[in-house]
Design an enzyme around this catalytic site. Structure first.
Site, PDB file in Angstrom:
ATOM      1  N   ARG A  56    -112.769  56.074 -42.348  1.00  0.00           N
ATOM      2  CA  ARG A  56    -112.065  54.897 -41.853  1.00  0.00           C
ATOM      3  C   ARG A  56    -112.132  53.769 -42.879  1.00  0.00           C
ATOM      4  NH1 ARG A  56    -114.653  51.214 -39.014  1.00  0.00           N
ATOM      5  NH2 ARG A  56    -116.041  52.747 -38.051  1.00  0.00           N
ATOM      6  N   ASP A  83     -89.957  42.450 -44.837  1.00  0.00           N
ATOM      7  CA  ASP A  83     -89.921  43.884 -44.524  1.00  0.00           C
ATOM      8  C   ASP A  83     -88.949  44.523 -45.498  1.00  0.00           C
ATOM      9  OD1 ASP A  83     -89.448  46.431 -43.515  1.00  0.00           O
ATOM     10  OD2 ASP A  83     -89.640  45.795 -41.431  1.00  0.00           O
ATOM     11  N   TYR A  92     -86.067  44.351 -36.694  1.00  0.00           N
ATOM     12  CA  TYR A  92     -86.335  45.600 -35.987  1.00  0.00           C
ATOM     13  C   TYR A  92     -86.923  45.287 -34.609  1.00  0.00           C
ATOM     14  CZ  TYR A  92     -89.039  49.765 -34.750  1.00  0.00           C
ATOM     15  OH  TYR A  92     -89.606  50.818 -34.078  1.00  0.00           O
ATOM     16  N   LYS A 142     -90.195  55.927 -43.720  1.00  0.00           N
ATOM     17  CA  LYS A 142     -88.778  55.950 -44.047  1.00  0.00           C
ATOM     18  C   LYS A 142     -88.547  56.399 -45.495  1.00  0.00           C
ATOM     19  CE  LYS A 142     -88.217  54.270 -39.854  1.00  0.00           C
ATOM     20  NZ  LYS A 142     -89.533  53.793 -39.421  1.00  0.00           N
TER      21      LYS A 142
END
Length: 384
Positions: free
Chosen positions: A51, A177, A104, A202
């Site tokens: 982590r 973004d 978005y 993406k």
């Protein structure tokens, strides 16, 4: 001094040194949850528990920073996890966020439905209207100015440099973004933005087989806070996801060239189609952001939105009639996708100022042969 490497070279080599023990040209996937210590606190390479850090994730973060021209990068399990960590790092109760009015839907939902419960305020504004943005930001209170360019799904182009001036004058962090453009076509940090966020699912991953997100920035203090959120909340990318994203990035340049070329050809082919009342693509000279896009992007990308004259019924039928363009959420993969934003990607903002018109179809143009893509659209689109 050696000459600075070109993007394509950096995308293949940054953070990707061959394995020194075997000579493997591809660094191994460190599929492990923990690391043996040389005595208590004796961490090898600084790794203790996955982590907190993993060499495969480190290689991706090194690569992301290099591509965006940033000093610090953090990889997360999804784009929204990346955004959430940044918001938690940068905001306190009572702070104010100004967003574009067609961001978005998931970003707006995260801020408006989740962070609002912690006392975070938000307003949306037309980012192409600089005067409206100046009125929306509140000096000393607005802590983040958040924009997408090109925006999702209406393909608006916002002036990163001008908006950065407005945001900084108000004491705000300017976040871009960059998912639609990718760092191959646009580098917001070089245009005075403070932070870049991505859904690496993406274009960076590029093959519809991995979920991920990223935050890239230069400010060391904010980076330390984002890093703490990454460690403390734990929404990290796993080693296999990080490795797949690195593999995708290596072909980002050639893929984006093909995505952009295909989208340009499709947009130009559809100009004047009797079933369409508007084509949302910045590569068309008729697009209101065309000239700005030419100055802050090196290409126009692979995303197109279409407005159907006959309304929502025709739009739905069109979305369900293509064969090569597959009906699915997401974007940026090698295969072409078609979506109906008002009921899919942006369903969460129905009934708000961000509601997407119900005659809009969004295309993620892939890298197939463009003639096949055009034939598919021509067959599916009504002739009037």
């Amino acid at each position: 001094m050696p000459r600075k490497q070109h993007f394509e070279t950096t995308a293949i080599h940054a953070g990707q040194e061959f394995d020194p023990s075997t000579g493997s040209i591809i660094p191994p996937i460190y599929q492990t949850s923990t690391f043996v210590q040389d005595g208590i606190g004796g961490f090898r390479g600084g790794y203790e528990y996955a982590r907190g850090g993993n060499p495969t994730r480190t290689s991706l973060e090194t690569l992301l920073a290099a591509l965006e021209g940033g000093k610090h990068a953090f990889s997360f399990s999804s784009g929204l996890a990346a955004e959430d960590a940044l918001l938690r790092a940068a905001l306190e109760p009572g702070d104010h966020v100004v967003l574009g009015n067609d961001v978005y839907g998931g970003t707006h939902r995260l801020i408006d439905k989740i962070h609002s419960k912690s006392g975070i305020l938000n307003d949306t504004v037309e980012m192409m209207d600089l005067h409206a943005v100046q009125k929306a930001v509140v000096p000393g209170k607005t802590k983040i100015l958040w924009l997408e360019t090109p925006s999702n799904p209406l393909m608006k182009i916002s002036d990163i440099g001008e908006l950065a001036e407005i945001g900084h004058a108000a004491g705000a962090i300017v976040v871009v973004d960059n998912t639609f453009a990718s760092p191959y076509l646009q580098k917001p940090l070089s245009l005075a933005a403070d932070v870049v966020v991505h859904s690496t699912t993406k274009y960076l991953g590029g093959h519809s087989d991995v979920l991920g997100g990223a935050v890239v920035l230069n400010d060391a203090e904010l980076a330390s806070k984002v890093g703490f959120q990454q460690f403390a909340a734990g929404a990290v990318s796993g080693p296999m996801d990080a490795w797949l994203t690195v593999r995708g990035i290596k072909t980002l340049a050639v893929r984006m060239d093909r995505h952009s070329a295909n989208a340009q050809a499709i947009a130009e082919h559809l100009v004047g189609h009797p079933a369409l009342d508007r084509i949302y693509y910045p590569g068309l000279e008729s697009h209101p952001g065309h000239e700005l896009a030419k100055t802050q992007m090196s290409g126009f990308g692979g995303m197109i939105s279409l407005g159907l004259k006959a309304g929502p019924k025709a739009a739905r039928k069109f979305a369900e009639s293509t064969k090569v363009f597959q009906l699915a959420e997401s974007l940026g993969g090698v295969e072409s996708l078609i979506g109906y934003p008002s009921e899919m990607t942006h369903a969460s903002v129905k009934g708000t100022a961000l509601e997407v018109p119900d005659n809009i179809i969004r295309l993620s143009v892939g890298i197939e042969n463009v003639d096949d893509l055009i034939d598919d659209l021509d067959r599916a689109l009504p002739r009037r």
